[in-house]
Design an enzyme around this catalytic site. Structure first.
Site, PDB file in Angstrom:
ATOM      1  CB  THR A   1      -1.103   0.000   1.135  1.00 29.41           C
ATOM      2  OG1 THR A   1      -1.810  -1.197   1.178  1.00 29.41           O
ATOM      3  CG2 THR A   1      -1.648   1.269   1.222  1.00 29.41           C
TER       4      THR A   1
ATOM      5  CE  LYS B   1      -5.160  -2.151   0.786  1.00 27.45           C
ATOM      6  NZ  LYS B   1      -4.007  -2.723   0.763  1.00 27.45           N
TER       7      LYS B   1
ATOM      8  CE  LYS C   1       1.866   1.206   5.464  1.00 25.19           C
ATOM      9  NZ  LYS C   1       1.385   1.178   4.006  1.00 25.19           N
TER      10      LYS C   1
END
Length: 301
Positions: free
Chosen positions: A95, A171, A239
């Site tokens: 990601t 995503k 994150k």
């Protein structure tokens, strides 16, 4: 196929084991000795550095934490990009921000390599079952070459275009929803406990009601079991929601729900819970309200 898998964590290990089961020659890369041993006991091979992966790989699957790590395992001092043959495919399942995916794609193209921007979803359970969702974008030649890989690791492959960055964009939106849903599930469970509801009964009722979600049903059982072993850690959403918010700022786009969820994950991390399972963001409310979670007699933080 002769394949490399970098990152034998909760997702990468599942992918590697399924590739072995499908008859591929799988070479994993992971710092943790226990993970390397698990792969080799299943019939794969494992090394501790990307530079030690064998030459001649047909494809390389990268499942590390962030864009910096992805670049490092490819182009850093111990990177492996120079050992990959021209035309090999790099499936970047990490990601990362869309612009980071585009930059990595350009660097790989300069090296004569193909890339699929292919982040995944499904968690450790989906990875072990070979049923991950893959959100991929990249050239048709890359899709064609790694179709056997996708068949082994995925239950659904979304082909989202021929340019890197699209997969990472999708995503990113998924992670916005996932992070908010986890934080909301934790908030709801904490409220119920504070109000005196039986945690198990609360979970059972909501799971069959309109307020349920995939994250509620998947994550709340970790709270009920008192098991904060990280299948996906609090720090992952520090994150990932950070990526979401950075992208939103660049687009001058307000995200109040994602911002609130990010602050909650940050609070949990600041209190020393960053390495715990992500639904244990509930410990923020535990500390604020003094509630006891199932299996715990007093607040953890």
């Amino acid at each position: 196929m002769k394949l490399g898998v970098i990152g034998l964590g909760s997702m990468g290990m599942g992918a590697a084991l399924n590739l072995v089961k499908h008859g591929h020659d799988v070479h994993g890369c992971e710092l943790r000795e226990a993970a390397r041993a698990e792969l080799t006991s299943a019939g794969g091979h494992a090394v501790g550095r990307a530079a030690d992966l064998p030459a001649g790989l047909d494809a390389l699957i990268i499942l590390v934490v962030n864009a910096a790590q992805a670049n490092d395992v490819l182009f850093g001092p111990d990177g492996c990009a120079a050992k990959l043959p021209k035309g090999a495919v790099v499936l970047c399942c990490t990601t990362m921000a869309p612009e980071a995916a585009r930059a990595l794609d350009a660097r790989l193209a300069d090296a004569g390599l193909l890339m699929l921007d292919a982040p995944v979803s499904g968690g450790a359970v989906g990875a072990r079952a070979g049923s991950m969702t893959v959100m991929a974008s990249g050239p048709e030649a890359a899709f064609a070459k790694v179709q056997p890989v996708l068949d082994a690791i995925a239950g659904k492959v979304w082909r989202l275009g021929d340019a890197a960055g699209v997969g990472s964009t999708v995503k990113m939106v998924n992670q916005l929803l996932a992070g908010v849903h986890i934080a909301t599930a934790a908030e709801a469970m904490a409220l119920g406990i504070r109000a005196g509801a039986d945690p198990q009964a609360l979970f059972d009722v909501i799971s069959t009601s309109a307020g349920s979600s995939w994250m509620w049903q998947n994550r709340v059982p970790h709270i009920l079991a008192g098991d904060d072993t990280p299948l996906s850690a609090v720090n992952i959403f520090v994150k990932d929601l950070g990526i979401v918010l950075d992208q939103a700022r660049a687009l001058t786009f307000p995200l109040p729900m994602a911002s609130a969820a990010h602050q909650l994950f940050l609070a949990a991390a600041a209190a020393g819970q960053g390495g715990k399972d992500d639904v244990f963001v509930i410990r923020v409310w535990q500390a604020l309200a003094g509630i006891a979670l199932p299996g715990e007699d007093k607040p953890e933080i």
